[in-house]
Design an enzyme around this catalytic site. Structure first.
Site, PDB file in Angstrom:
ATOM      1  N   LYS A  42      42.737  53.826  78.970  1.00  0.00           N
ATOM      2  CA  LYS A  42      42.667  55.288  79.033  1.00  0.00           C
ATOM      3  C   LYS A  42      41.437  55.771  79.798  1.00  0.00           C
ATOM      4  O   LYS A  42      41.358  56.920  80.168  1.00  0.00           O
ATOM      5  CB  LYS A  42      42.727  55.904  77.636  1.00  0.00           C
ATOM      6  N   LYS A  66      29.356  48.506  79.997  1.00  0.00           N
ATOM      7  CA  LYS A  66      28.901  49.903  79.848  1.00  0.00           C
ATOM      8  C   LYS A  66      27.525  50.084  80.502  1.00  0.00           C
ATOM      9  O   LYS A  66      27.252  51.108  81.117  1.00  0.00           O
ATOM     10  CB  LYS A  66      28.808  50.290  78.367  1.00  0.00           C
ATOM     11  N   LYS A 121      43.984  45.710  83.538  1.00  0.00           N
ATOM     12  CA  LYS A 121      44.157  46.254  82.186  1.00  0.00           C
ATOM     13  C   LYS A 121      44.541  47.727  82.195  1.00  0.00           C
ATOM     14  O   LYS A 121      43.872  48.543  82.833  1.00  0.00           O
ATOM     15  CB  LYS A 121      42.848  46.080  81.404  1.00  0.00           C
TER      16      LYS A 121
HETATM   17  P1  TYM Z   1      41.101  50.452  71.723  1.00  0.00           P
HETATM   18  O1  TYM Z   1      41.239  51.791  71.105  1.00  0.00           O
HETATM   19  O2  TYM Z   1      40.505  50.350  73.073  1.00  0.00           O
HETATM   20  O3  TYM Z   1      42.497  49.755  71.781  1.00  0.00           O
HETATM   21  C1  TYM Z   1      43.329  49.710  70.630  1.00  0.00           C
HETATM   22  C2  TYM Z   1      44.158  48.457  70.622  1.00  0.00           C
HETATM   23  O4  TYM Z   1      44.975  48.416  71.791  1.00  0.00           O
HETATM   24  C3  TYM Z   1      44.753  47.188  72.484  1.00  0.00           C
HETATM   25  N1  TYM Z   1      44.835  47.413  73.919  1.00  0.00           N
HETATM   26  C4  TYM Z   1      45.546  46.651  74.745  1.00  0.00           C
HETATM   27  N2  TYM Z   1      46.316  45.574  74.533  1.00  0.00           N
HETATM   28  C5  TYM Z   1      46.941  45.031  75.593  1.00  0.00           C
HETATM   29  N3  TYM Z   1      46.826  45.514  76.857  1.00  0.00           N
HETATM   30  C6  TYM Z   1      46.060  46.580  77.122  1.00  0.00           C
HETATM   31  N4  TYM Z   1      45.975  47.042  78.361  1.00  0.00           N
HETATM   32  C7  TYM Z   1      45.373  47.200  76.051  1.00  0.00           C
HETATM   33  N5  TYM Z   1      44.543  48.270  75.948  1.00  0.00           N
HETATM   34  C8  TYM Z   1      44.212  48.375  74.641  1.00  0.00           C
HETATM   35  C9  TYM Z   1      43.355  46.738  72.079  1.00  0.00           C
HETATM   36  O5  TYM Z   1      43.203  45.353  72.221  1.00  0.00           O
HETATM   37  C10 TYM Z   1      43.306  47.173  70.636  1.00  0.00           C
HETATM   38  O6  TYM Z   1      43.906  46.221  69.808  1.00  0.00           O
HETATM   39  N6  TYM Z   1      37.200  48.744  69.288  1.00  0.00           N
HETATM   40  C11 TYM Z   1      38.608  48.894  69.202  1.00  0.00           C
HETATM   41  C12 TYM Z   1      39.050  49.695  67.977  1.00  0.00           C
HETATM   42  C13 TYM Z   1      38.539  49.135  66.689  1.00  0.00           C
HETATM   43  C14 TYM Z   1      39.036  47.974  66.016  1.00  0.00           C
HETATM   44  C15 TYM Z   1      38.232  47.837  64.851  1.00  0.00           C
HETATM   45  C16 TYM Z   1      40.054  47.054  66.298  1.00  0.00           C
HETATM   46  C17 TYM Z   1      37.525  49.639  65.948  1.00  0.00           C
HETATM   47  N7  TYM Z   1      37.332  48.850  64.834  1.00  0.00           N
HETATM   48  C18 TYM Z   1      38.439  46.783  63.956  1.00  0.00           C
HETATM   49  C19 TYM Z   1      40.260  46.009  65.389  1.00  0.00           C
HETATM   50  C20 TYM Z   1      39.454  45.895  64.231  1.00  0.00           C
HETATM   51  C21 TYM Z   1      39.048  49.622  70.440  1.00  0.00           C
HETATM   52  O7  TYM Z   1      38.292  50.352  71.059  1.00  0.00           O
HETATM   53  O8  TYM Z   1      40.336  49.476  70.736  1.00  0.00           O
END
Ligand code: TYM
Length: 331
Positions: free
Chosen positions: A197, A111, A194
């Site tokens: 979004k 970031k 990857k």
């Molecule tokens: P986020 O919202 O970016 O993604 C949510 C979940 O989707 C998975 N993910 C993917 N897995 C495989 N391939 C991809 N291309 C891909 N893109 C996204 C992410 O690994 C995730 O599991 N910080 C976290 C949200 C969060 C969280 C938490 C997760 C907040 N608090 C506590 C676990 C525990 C996030 O931004 O994920």
């Protein structure tokens, strides 16, 4: 039975990366474990959404969760900002989170590189908020995709540090959990490793995408001029399409196109057409349910209130115990 927690940041509908990296496992786990799945709306504030976008995105994820098969009776489904105890634990954990370690987190460094004008304190302490999300339920297992590995390591550091500092064995050390399998990373359509979004419209396929949109995105996916030598390694963008095919198409289909590639007979247009049709079939039931649920605000309200109530049984207990351990006393 383990306690399982995981969250998704609300920035729109869920894409195939979210589904295969996380939500697919949530659905299996809800039958076997005590599960808490939440919408991480506080986390999404680091990008400063408008009030209307914030609410709309939370609704989208809630609808997508339900459409994908999460059952509010089996798992506890809630919205992070409905649970004030999370923010209290976040504050407490921040007292023992150090600038150096937070600055070294890869997602933070990225970031700093990509959005130097908006490096706010929320971004820096993003991993402590994540740790609070999980530790507030004293959970040990966290179903996530591969991109979250380092955040999990931070959670363990914070949990262990708290235990050491107060000489207790209170918090478990959470681990990433994918039924013992390797964590997954679904690639993007634009050649990046990857699906995400934040990478523009042509990187990700959403569960809600209409068939024409899916066809258009996949037909535009990056490829190359094609192989010229038998069995040559695939360049990243082509490898990405094969990886998607591995996840979404039948083994026979994958093998068929893989053989064509290895014998230099592949026509990417055919592969893309096949992949698009397989994605359309796969996403069809989600799309239908998303449309149905989206207009049922009454039901969504019920799900969110039930989730908040169930989540707070566990979060209020944890915060009461943590306050006692730290030494807050009532006069
Ligand atoms: P986020 O919202 O970016 O993604 C949510 C979940 O989707 C998975 N993910 C993917 N897995 C495989 N391939 C991809 N291309 C891909 N893109 C996204 C992410 O690994 C995730 O599991 N910080 C976290 C949200 C969060 C969280 C938490 C997760 C907040 N608090 C506590 C676990 C525990 C996030 O931004 O994920």
């Amino acid at each position: 039975m383990d306690i399982v927690v995981s969250g998704i940041r609300p920035t729109g509908n869920l894409h195939l990366g979210n589904y295969f990296g996380a939500v697919k496992n949530f659905i299996k786990m809800q039958n076997e474990h005590k599960c808490y799945f939440f919408i991480a709306d506080y986390h999404s504030l680091t990008t400063h959404p408008t009030p209307a976008d914030l609410h709309g995105n939370v609704k989208n994820v809630l609808v997508n969760f339900l459409a994908a098969g999460l059952d509010p009776e089996k798992a506890t489904l809630y919205i992070q900002s409905d649970i004030p105890e999370v923010t209290e634990l976040y504050l407490l954990l921040n007292m023992n989170a150090y600038l150096g370690e937070l600055e070294r987190v890869a997602s933070f460094k990225e970031k700093v590189r990509t959005q130097p004008d908006n490096i706010n304190a929320g971004l820096l302490t993003y991993p402590t908020l994540m740790a609070a999300d999980v530790l507030i339920h004293k959970a040990a297992k966290v179903p996530v995709g591969k991109d979250q590995e380092q955040h999990l390591e931070m959670m363990r550091n914070f949990a262990n540090r708290f235990n050491r500092m107060y000489k207790v064995e209170y918090f478990p050390a959470p681990v990433a959990f994918n039924f013992g399998e390797e964590l997954i990373k679904i690639p993007g359509l634009d050649g990046s490793t990857k699906m995400s979004k934040s990478e523009g419209d042509y990187n990700a396929i959403y569960l809600s995408d209409e068939p024409e949109v899916i066809r258009k995105k996949i037909m535009r996916a990056v490829t190359d001029a094609g192989p010229t030598v038998e069995n040559q390694p695939k360049p990243q963008p082509v490898e990405n399409l094969f990886q998607l095919m591995k996840v979404l198409s039948t083994t026979d289909t994958y093998e068929h196109f893989n053989n064509l590639y290895n014998t230099c007979q592949i026509r990417y247009g055919d592969l893309k057409k096949q992949l698009a049709e397989d994605v359309i079939v796969f996403t069809h039931p989600f799309r239908e349910k998303i449309k149905e649920l989206f207009v049922n605000d009454n039901y969504l309200h019920k799900v969110a209130s039930l989730g908040a109530e169930k989540a707070r049984e566990s979060t209020s207990r944890t915060i009461r115990e943590v306050r006692e351990i730290i030494g807050f006393k009532v006069f």
